[in-house]
Design an enzyme around this catalytic site. Structure first.
Site, PDB file in Angstrom:
ATOM      1  N   CYS A  21     -46.230  94.722   9.159  1.00 46.95           N
ATOM      2  CA  CYS A  21     -47.581  94.200   9.317  1.00 46.95           C
ATOM      3  C   CYS A  21     -47.685  93.615  10.714  1.00 46.95           C
ATOM      4  O   CYS A  21     -47.000  94.057  11.632  1.00 46.95           O
ATOM      5  CB  CYS A  21     -47.893  93.167   8.239  1.00 46.95           C
ATOM      6  SG  CYS A  21     -46.780  91.741   8.254  1.00 46.95           S
ATOM      7  N   HIS A  39     -19.511  93.243  -4.984  1.00 39.73           N
ATOM      8  CA  HIS A  39     -20.670  93.517  -5.840  1.00 39.73           C
ATOM      9  C   HIS A  39     -20.139  93.918  -7.215  1.00 39.73           C
ATOM     10  O   HIS A  39     -19.554  94.988  -7.379  1.00 39.73           O
ATOM     11  CB  HIS A  39     -21.526  94.629  -5.242  1.00 39.73           C
ATOM     12  CG  HIS A  39     -22.907  94.695  -5.818  1.00 39.73           C
ATOM     13  ND1 HIS A  39     -23.175  95.161  -7.087  1.00 39.73           N
ATOM     14  CD2 HIS A  39     -24.104  94.326  -5.295  1.00 39.73           C
ATOM     15  CE1 HIS A  39     -24.473  95.102  -7.316  1.00 39.73           C
ATOM     16  NE2 HIS A  39     -25.063  94.594  -6.243  1.00 39.73           N
TER      17      HIS A  39
END
Length: 680
Positions: free
Chosen positions: A24, A599
């Site tokens: 943006c 993980h």
């Protein structure tokens, strides 16, 4: 800038972990396969990054500021991004976006749609608003009367320059909205442009069409109705009306995608647009358009009633809610309403009080800049000066919000006092209006009327917030003490790095040596470049992991363990840098500087902590073999998730070779990764 781009790409897990990337006015917006691999502190330490904002699901925002377009282009031009074909697969993207929306799928999807329909238009809106601000200055200086019945030719042409953006805004929104919903954007654009053609506008001419009648409605605008094939058609000037495309495009997307399924592929190019036009163009003209006008007028009328009956309350509410709406991206409905007000009545009363919020935000940033100069805080001075410039001259608040305000939560109540004070001034004065959509900056002050009242209101907002931050500070007592020590060290001629070292020392735990100079880790740990297995089980190659972010090495080299049971333990002496509340992922910076990511299982973030019992938190010091988390492996298996647990080195570039051990049975304490020092 390319170094910044590469560092960001590495920090988010490489191209294999990215399913979608856009930006943006100030932020890079990532949709990732697994956001749990990101260390927020690592991201925020990258040169050029103002802040990092994790979002629901696997969405992630990185705040850059005004240079976001350049950084975005640099990332897209990196060789790794160009060769990562898997990340561009549309099916993968769609699945990832659906996953990223999290629990509130409908709400998240709505705001993503609304936001992505407007975000790309910010530059042209800003450019057009500055042209209008220039004309307002000329009018204020009596160089030209912009409201005269007869105006110079050059003024007529300049008016066409800024009106081009605002009049055709519905077509621009339709284009972006169509892209967001993955249909041909030119089809959506053409539907809206049909309402902006001279032929459609001419239908309101009662002299040209005997079936057309016009009347003045309650809002003071002329409303015309004609008959087409005996069906009444309510006519409006749809220039600047943004609700029309926002309502039309979702219906068009349903029809368009349905037609793609049933129309033979070899004639889709002709008949899909044709059928879409034949159905959606009349539907928009007869139903969606008038309904959109009614909705916009209704919402605007409600706020207008509040502004007319309780102007002080209205002028305070608007600037107070904006600081909470903007970080969440929820301010777009109000922005759309501002545009609808201007299209319907020629003016808007929301942007005036909104200016109080913006300038309170900038005032708080100015206060931070003042304190950073006083305390000789170079990093914060650079951040605050850039954010303040973007705000005062561009009207953009995100660099201030993400670079400073959301990082130091003490600022918000101080800033809100400025919002209230500025809103109170504008409300007591009866409110301020503008006749076009603008960014509330110093350059656009002349656009507001009465200008003196608006200028006084934003000045009060700015200086109230500024003084509140300067007087009460934006930091905790500990942070202020650190700043004082750094300033004293700088006066003594010590470099910033040397000054920071003693400040960073933490009071030793009761069991630690009494000397504050005692090292946190032993000399052996500092020199140790090995990692041991975090689990008992079967050691396998990283390529055996189903997740491409790990198997391709995008997150770094390492190993994986198929666990046979037991807890997950630390593979080295170090400090916990990442500890997710769900307990499924941990990052450790070893005493020797190796950054390790563990993980536990694949997609286990979806368990939301079920089956995981974390035993450490971010910032904890751990020794090799200390328990990081206790895991109920049966819970993971019963939920249908893979238990394979990868362990990778995420900062390989700081070292030489990273050598994994050969596959086979392993237990905690067995060396599974050996890292060599980087050659000078």
């Amino acid at each position: 800038m390319s170094n910044t781009a590469q560092a960001i790409l590495d920090a988010v897990g490489g191209p294999g972990n990215i399913t979608h990337l856009t930006h943006c006015a100030t932020r890079l917006r990532f949709e990732l396969r697994d956001a749990s691999v990101i260390d927020k502190d690592t991201v925020e330490s990258i040169d050029g990054v103002l802040g990092a904002v994790p979002q629901s699901g696997d969405r992630y925002q990185i705040v850059i500021g005004g240079a976001v377009q350049s950084v975005y282009n640099d990332i897209q031009n990196l060789p790794a991004m160009k060769s990562a074909g898997a990340a561009s697969n549309e099916d993968v993207k769609a699945a990832a976006r659906a996953k990223a929306r999290g629990k509130n799928a409908i709400v998240d999807a709505f705001f993503e749609y609304l936001s992505d329909s407007f975000r790309p238009l910010l530059p042209v809106l800003l450019g057009a608003s500055l042209i209008l601000a220039f004309l307002a200055v000329l009018d204020a200086l009596h160089v030209v009367d912009t409201r005269a019945d007869t105006i110079p030719v050059w003024l007529g042409y300049v008016n066409s320059m800024w009106r081009a953006v605002f009049y055709f805004l519905p077509a621009m929104v339709a284009y972006n909205a169509s892209k967001k919903l993955d249909i041909d954007p030119w089809v959506g654009t053409a539907v809206i442009l049909a309402l902006l053609t001279p032929d459609f506008l001419k239908l309101s001419d009662t002299n040209a069409f005997d079936a057309t009648t016009c009347a003045t409605n309650a809002l003071g605008t002329t409303q015309c109705v004609t008959n087409v094939w005996g069906v009444p058609l309510q006519l409006s000037d749809y220039g600047g009306q943004v609700f029309v495309p926002l309502l039309m495009v979702p219906l068009l997307a349903l029809l368009y995608k349905g037609l793609k399924k049933v129309v033979p592929a070899n004639v889709q190019m002709v008949f899909v647009p044709f059928i879409s036009f034949v159905i959606i163009m009349p539907l928009t003209a007869f139903l969606i358009g008038p309904l959109s006008i009614w909705i916009g007028n209704g919402l605007g009328g409600g706020l207008a009633w509040l502004n007319g009956n309780a102007p002080i309350l209205f002028a305070i509410i608007i600037p107070i809610i904006y600081p909470f709406l903007v970080p969440l991206g929820l301010h777009w409905p109000l922005n759309a309403l501002q545009l609808a007000n201007i299209a319907a009545t020629g003016s808007d009363f929301i942007q005036g009080p909104m200016g109080a919020w913006n300038f309170a935000c900038f005032g708080a940033t100015a206060g931070v800049l003042f304190l950073s100069i006083r305390d000789r805080d170079t990093d914060m001075r650079q951040t605050a000066s850039g954010a303040l410039a973007a705000g005062l001259f561009g009207g953009i608040s995100e660099p201030s919000l993400y670079g400073i305000h959301l990082r130091f939560k003490r600022i918000y109540p101080l800033m809100l006092t400025g919002c209230v004070a500025g809103g109170l001034v504008i409300g007591i004065g009866g409110g301020a209006i503008t006749h076009t959509f603008v960014f509330t900056s110093l350059l656009t002050i002349p656009v507001f009327s009465p200008t003196a009242l608006y200028g006084l209101g934003i000045a009060v907002a700015f200086f109230t917030a500024f003084l509140m931050v300067v007087i009460f500070d934006y930091r905790t007592k500990e942070q202020r003490a650190e700043a004082r020590e750094r300033k004293a060290a700088l006066k003594a001629g010590v470099t910033p790095a040397q000054a920071a070292a003693p400040v960073a020392q933490v009071a030793p735990a009761p069991s630690a040596p009494a000397s504050s100079a005692a090292p946190e880790f032993s000399a052996e740990a500092v020199a140790d470049l090995t990692l041991t297995s975090p689990l008992e089980g079967q050691l396998v190659a990283l390529s055996d992991v189903a997740d491409e972010a790990f198997s391709t090495g995008a997150l770094g080299p390492g190993i994986a363990v198929v666990p046979s049971g037991g807890a997950v333990v630390a593979p080295c002496d170090g400090k916990v840098s990442v500890a997710f509340p769900t307990g499924h992922a941990y990052g450790i910076k070893s005493a020797s500087g190796i950054q390790v990511l563990i993980h536990i299982g694949m997609d286990t973030v979806k368990l939301e902590g079920k089956g995981f019992t974390p035993r450490v938190a971010k910032g904890d010091v751990v020794r090799r073999g200390d328990v990081l988390a206790e895991v109920d492996w049966d819970v993971i298996r019963e939920a249908g998730y893979d238990t394979i647990t990868p362990m990778v080195v995420t900062n390989k570039k700081k070292f030489g070779e990273v050598s994994p051990a050969q596959p086979g049975p392993v237990a905690p304490g067995d060396t599974v990764v050996t890292v060599s020092a980087k050659e000078a």
